[in-house]
Design a protein around this motif. Structure first.
Motif, PDB file in Angstrom:
ATOM      1  N   ARG A  11      36.654  46.023  47.937  1.00 22.38           N
ATOM      2  CA  ARG A  11      35.808  46.072  46.742  1.00 22.38           C
ATOM      3  C   ARG A  11      36.189  44.988  45.748  1.00 22.38           C
ATOM      4  O   ARG A  11      35.331  44.231  45.273  1.00 22.38           O
ATOM      5  N   VAL A 128      30.564  48.290  51.674  1.00 23.06           N
ATOM      6  CA  VAL A 128      31.610  48.925  50.865  1.00 23.06           C
ATOM      7  C   VAL A 128      31.008  50.036  50.011  1.00 23.06           C
ATOM      8  O   VAL A 128      31.615  51.105  49.836  1.00 23.06           O
ATOM      9  N   GLU A 129      29.815  49.810  49.476  1.00 21.45           N
ATOM     10  CA  GLU A 129      29.136  50.847  48.702  1.00 21.45           C
ATOM     11  C   GLU A 129      28.961  52.112  49.529  1.00 21.45           C
ATOM     12  O   GLU A 129      29.187  53.234  49.042  1.00 21.45           O
TER      13      GLU A 129
END
Length: 461
Positions: A11, A128-129
């Motif tokens: 992130r 990543v979300e």
């Protein structure tokens, strides 16, 4: 490395990559007067030369999805970094020697590198979300906005020190390339091709990664059926995948066939109605954000007879509103869902544009700028997230939707320029409202795909 640590590193590495993307692009664009002088061209001629960069981006973005599917996002990012370094060194060479030809080649190559960078970093941001389980993609775009602001300060500092633009380009581009080399590895640990290789598209419990932006959930974690039906696009009565305008063909389960299947998926994305309609949403978002960058300051100066510094402050207000709302709006996406927030964003941008274009005085127009900036904040990351719902089909779909950005960058500046000469900058910007209304109308297509419409890796390994 634990899963949470890997997610955290990915992130923050992506946040840094987005910020560097903003820095490297804006730092030299803020010195266009110096570039114009170094090349010995007029403003109109420089504008035509810079369009070459948009042509390069459009040329590259049409095939970037296939490139990512064939080679993976990590090698693509490494290649984009190298191409960007070469491109801006050519730009530096052109400005140092006064060669328009060398500068144009560098601008064209820089456009290619931008497309090669833009697709995989947005793609990995969406991955990543999904791992985090809540909307964070707008944070990455906020990091880009912060980087762009920092890049403007960098350019101003070099200009104040009277350092030639060529030296600035060499220094900044080299530093950014070195920083990217350290960040690409941790930023791409959840890249789709790595998930496919490891069979990691499912969570440790065996369920698929959660999809942010699906709206409020029940205690059991399932999306409310009533909300899903209310947000569905008109005519969605067919089988789930077809109703959402996507293909639901199984991907080749054998590792040897994955690359070929990835290439087919990347090309087939151009035939998916949902993907193309999301592209139109992204086109509207890019027109809203990009037109402010190009024409807001000039429209303030011409429309209200204010000083250039006031026009710059107006654009700073737009960027500040957009950046703040990109950080603050993620909770709204998690709570109310993509569709509702995209529609609300469109209404905010529409009202803001109308106020700016039609307000009789400066204070009301300035309030319109704030609404416009808030409305422009979330449409881009929402569209990227929607195109990335299926991790293994995401490269092709993200490439398709981002190609609409390049199309807008290529066509909007000259068209708005012609309109600004004839009807004024403020009234010319009102034409963006047409795209904003279209985005509101198409908002239903960004709803998260149902699980049967996804190509889960767990079903193939």
């Amino acid at each position: 490395m634990s899963g949470n640590l890997a997610v955290g590193r990915a992130r923050w590495s992506l946040m840094a990559l987005f910020a560097l993307f903003g820095i490297v692009g804006t730092s030299w664009m803020t010195r266009l007067p110096s570039i114009r002088e170094a090349l010995g061209v007029s403003s109109a001629q420089l504008g035509l030369i810079l369009i070459v960069g948009a042509v390069g981006a459009l040329f590259a973005v049409m095939s970037t999805g296939a490139v990512v599917a064939r080679f993976g996002s990590r090698p693509t990012l490494v290649a984009a970094t190298a191409v960007n370094l070469v491109a801006l060194l050519l730009v530096a060479w052109g400005t140092a020697t006064g060669s328009v030809g060398i500068f144009a080649v560098g601008a064209f190559t820089n456009g290619i590198s931008g497309a090669l960078m833009n697709v995989p970093i947005n793609l990995n941001g969406a991955m990543v979300e999904q791992r985090v389980g809540r909307a964070i993609l707008p944070h990455f775009h906020a990091a880009f906005s912060i980087g762009a602001g920092a890049g403007a300060l960098v350019g101003a500092a070099f200009s104040w020190a009277q350092i030639h633009i060529a030296i600035q380009l060499v220094v900044i581009t080299t530093l950014v390339a070195v920083a990217r080399a350290f960040l690409i590895g941790p930023a791409t640990v959840f890249a789709p091709e790595r998930q496919a290789a490891a069979g990691a598209a499912t969570s440790p419990t065996g369920a698929a990664p959660s999809t942010p932006g699906a709206g409020r959930t029940t205690d059991a974690g399932t999306v409310g059926v009533a909300a899903e039906v209310a947000d569905a696009p008109a005519g969605s009565t067919a089988e789930p995948a077809a109703a959402h305008g996507v293909t639901d063909e199984p991907t080749t389960p054998h590792p040897a066939g994955r690359r070929g299947a990835g290439l087919r998926n990347a090309l087939s994305a151009w035939r998916e109605p949902r993907t193309l309609l999301i592209g139109l949403v992204l086109l509207a978002a890019s027109l809203s954000e990009g037109s402010a960058g190009n024409w807001l300051s000039i429209s303030m100066v011409d429309g209200f007879a204010v000083r250039e510094a006031v026009g710059a402050m107006a654009y700073g207000t737009f960027v500040a509103a957009m950046t703040v709302f990109r950080f603050a709006g993620t909770g709204l996406i998690d709570r109310f869902g993509r569709v509702t927030i995209l529609r609300a964003s469109g209404v905010s941008a529409l009202v803001g544009l109308l106020l700016f274009g039609l307000a009789p005085g400066l204070p009301l127009a300035w309030f319109g700028i704030v609404l416009w900036g808030c409305g422009a904040a979330l449409a881009n990351p929402i569209a990227i997230a929607a195109a990335s719902d299926d991790p293994l089909r995401a490269p092709g779909r993200v490439s398709v939707v981002t190609s609409f950005i390049s199309f807008g960058q290529l066509t909007a500046p000259p068209l708005l320029g012609l309109l600004a000469d004839s009807i004024g900058g403020r009234h010319a910007l009102l034409t963006i409202t047409v795209a904003t209304v279209l985005s509101i109308a198409l908002a239903g297509w960004v709803k998260p795909l149902p699980q049967p419409s996804r190509s889960l890796v767990a079903d193939r390994v």
